[in-house]
Design an enzyme around this catalytic site. Structure first.
Site, PDB file in Angstrom:
ATOM      1  N   ASP A  97      59.408  -2.195 -10.442  1.00  0.00           N
ATOM      2  CA  ASP A  97      59.715  -3.060 -10.396  1.00  0.00           C
ATOM      3  C   ASP A  97      60.026  -3.421 -11.888  1.00  0.00           C
ATOM      4  OD1 ASP A  97      61.883  -5.727  -9.420  1.00  0.00           O
ATOM      5  OD2 ASP A  97      60.711  -4.935  -8.073  1.00  0.00           O
ATOM      6  N   ASP A 192      65.297  -5.903 -12.411  1.00  0.00           N
ATOM      7  CA  ASP A 192      65.687  -7.658 -11.696  1.00  0.00           C
ATOM      8  C   ASP A 192      67.202  -8.038 -12.702  1.00  0.00           C
ATOM      9  OD1 ASP A 192      64.255  -9.204  -9.799  1.00  0.00           O
ATOM     10  OD2 ASP A 192      64.189 -10.524 -11.567  1.00  0.00           O
ATOM     11  N   GLU A 245      69.125  -5.083  -9.571  1.00  0.00           N
ATOM     12  CA  GLU A 245      69.875  -5.797  -8.682  1.00  0.00           C
ATOM     13  C   GLU A 245      70.997  -6.512  -9.571  1.00  0.00           C
ATOM     14  OE1 GLU A 245      68.210  -9.676  -6.758  1.00  0.00           O
ATOM     15  OE2 GLU A 245      67.835  -8.954  -9.199  1.00  0.00           O
ATOM     16  N   HIS A 314      62.346  -8.600  -0.096  1.00  0.00           N
ATOM     17  CA  HIS A 314      61.561  -9.439  -0.081  1.00  0.00           C
ATOM     18  C   HIS A 314      62.841 -10.776  -0.835  1.00  0.00           C
ATOM     19  CE1 HIS A 314      62.016  -8.615  -4.466  1.00  0.00           C
ATOM     20  NE2 HIS A 314      61.774  -9.576  -5.054  1.00  0.00           N
ATOM     21  N   ASP A 315      63.372 -10.888  -0.822  1.00  0.00           N
ATOM     22  CA  ASP A 315      64.242 -12.075  -1.275  1.00  0.00           C
ATOM     23  C   ASP A 315      65.106 -13.247   0.147  1.00  0.00           C
ATOM     24  OD1 ASP A 315      63.453 -12.625  -3.423  1.00  0.00           O
ATOM     25  OD2 ASP A 315      65.511 -11.486  -4.413  1.00  0.00           O
TER      26      ASP A 315
END
Ligand code: TEU
Ligand code: CA
Length: 529
Positions: A97, A192, A245, A314-315
């Protein structure tokens, strides 16, 4: 034209909740290493690791205080090297990430910046006065710093100050850390919130319900320039890929990011299909609309050359609880898995999805850890929203829904830890856990394995075009075509039986059918050729 990252299936690990090896209640790198063989057996070719860097964990690792070291909760750099080593022997690529919109306020750069120590003075975005921007986490986007006596910008939590990309030194730091990890042998980055890193101006924004100010930082020209720069000076020198993302993107922006020259991102996660149940009413009742959902998927499938496909991360909430039905948990998990793996693009499976894990079973706010949930609750409280509505909203939106620990077996805490888990394991681990599924060839896990293998051997699924064929209230049918050969993917999104006019040879079925008479059972999915 096609590269390895087009042909492999990705598995996302949220390390904190994956597997604890030393009984401290927190998942860690040794835990991951101990389970790699099972991921290999499933057919996984790439692992995306959510952040394992040093971090005070205000936002569970998305607030990084040292990009060059591993958080002691997760182990050491030796453990990380061991993970890379073992993954290599299994031919699994590791993707890290990359969180570079912001750092932690405990990062050395920020500590120095608030004291105006050169060259860090302008590493962050400082102003004497705050503007009217609001953050992603339901609070003001500016916080006053007593030390520096100025306000700093944070699009996320207070402890996540945004970096200043008008300062060329910042970009140099980012390049350095990317090269550090690429040299270590990682095969790319999940980037991210990568389309908000460049702020064109800091003027007040148009007042909006959410994200006031975003017109000054969403997908700006300056953002494109930075990503092109990273591509040409860093990424092009390695056999690696990036998945961005990207928030609030349209296919037009997606094309700018992924199909320009040079390419900025190899693929992106868009959010549109995940927003098809994001209506105010959803906070109070189930509000999934297959038509809206399928329309969003078809739009992205047909406008982009390549997509990063996902139903969970994970969100987000768990797909079974959201798009399927917990009462038909295993059936809907298989149906959704078949869909995900039959779309055009790189599939991303989030840990636990392959066994059909569901949303959390918590009963009150105190059981939640996520900073976003706590901020949202505080925000609603300010407006005197009664607690039962606040809780009902958090149940439907909290990111902790998918952060509950991985359910390994029937033992205490689902075998995740021998100690006290940092976040409570869902009590349904007795019925939903990996061990029982490994022993049952008809399980969700075995279905995923079969479906991944089918995909890997199907040029039609790997390279074919996508076309929507039929969408009704409960039925979604699309076809994939490659070199004049077509597969039909039939998906029943309801517990009702559906009669269709489709015929054909059964290639794969969630119910192990060998022939098809046109009727789909509850949450059944089938591939016809
Ligand atoms: O997420 C960005 C993002 O858009 C989410 O915060 C989203 O608004 C929210 O989850 C909706 O519920 C990324 C990471 O995936 C997330 O975990 C981080 O908290 C965030 O960036 C900040 O780094
Ligand atoms: Ca541990």
């Amino acid at each position: 034209m096609y590269k390895w990252w087009h042909e492999r299936v990705v598995y996302q690990i949220y390390p904190r909740s994956f597997k604890d090896s030393n009984g401290d209640g927190i998942g860690d790198i040794q835990g991951i290493i101990s389970e790699l063989d099972k991921l290999k057996a499933l057919g996984i070719g790439i692992i995306w690791l959510s952040p394992v860097y040093c971090s005070p964990n205000a936002d569970n690792g998305y607030d990084i205080s040292d990009y060059y070291n591993i958080h002691p909760d997760y182990g050491s750099m030796d453990d990380m090297d061991a993970l890379l080593e073992k993954a290599k022997t299994l031919d699994i690529k590791i993707v890290m990430d990359l969180v570079i919109n912001h750092t932690s306020d405990e990062h050395e750069w920020f500590e120095k910046s608030r004291q105006r120590v050169e060259p860090y003075t302008d590493y962050y975005i400082w102003q004497d006065q705050a503007n009217n921007w609001t953050s992603f986490f339901a609070e003001d986007a500016w916080t006053y710093d007593e030390v520096r006596q100025q306000y700093y910008l944070h699009l996320f939590a207070k402890k996540q100050p945004d970096l200043n990309y008008h300062n060329p030194l910042v970009l140099e730091e980012i390049k350095k850390l990317m090269i550090f990890w690429l040299e270590k042998g990682v095969s790319g980055f999940r980037c991210d919130v990568i389309n908000v890193i460049y702020k064109t101006s800091l003027e007040d924004g148009k007042k909006k319900l959410i994200l006031t100010g975003s017109e000054h930082y969403l997908s700006q020209e300056g953002n494109h320039e930075i990503l092109q720069n990273l591509r040409e000076t860093v990424l092009n020198n390695y056999d690696c890929f990036t998945v961005g993302e990207t928030v609030f993107v349209t296919p037009e922006i997606g094309k700018e990011l992924c199909e320009g020259d040079p390419v900025e991102m190899d693929m992106i996660f868009s959010f549109e299909h995940m927003e098809t149940d994001q209506y105010f009413v959803k906070y109070f009742k189930r509000n999934f609309s297959l038509k809206r959902f399928a329309r969003a998927i078809s739009k992205w499938q047909t406008s982009m050359f390549w997509n990063a496909n996902y139903l969970e991360n994970h969100d987000q909430r768990r797909a079974v609880s959201r798009f399927g039905d917990e009462a038909y948990g295993f059936e809907s998990a298989k149906m959704l898995g078949l869909m995900l793996l039959a779309l055009r693009g790189t599939p991303y499976i989030y840990q636990g999805q392959e066994i059909g894990m569901t949303n959390f079973d918590y009963e009150q706010l105190e059981e939640l850890d996520d900073i976003e949930s706590h901020n949202v609750d505080a925000f609603l409280k300010k407006y005197h929203i009664p607690s039962r509505f606040r809780w009902s909203m958090l149940q439907r939106t909290s990111r902790d829904n998918c952060r509950t620990p991985m359910q390994w077996n029937r033992q205490l805490h689902g075998g995740f830890t021998s100690g006290q888990p940092w976040l409570k394991v869902n009590d349904n681990y007795q019925t939903i856990n990996l061990e029982s599924q490994l022993n049952d060839t008809d399980s969700v896990w075995h279905f995923y394995k079969k479906m991944i293998a089918f995909r890997q051997n199907s040029p039609i699924l790997l390279y074919g075009d996508y076309e929507e064929d039929q969408v009704t209230k409960n039925l979604y049918v699309f076809k994939r075509t490659y070199k004049h050969r077509t597969l039909y993917i039939l998906l029943n999104f309801s517990k009702k039986k559906i009669k269709t006019n489709y015929k054909g040879q059964v290639k794969l079925s969630t119910l192990n059918r060998t022939t098809f008479d046109g009727k789909l059972d509850a949450f059944e999915a089938i591939i016809l050729g």
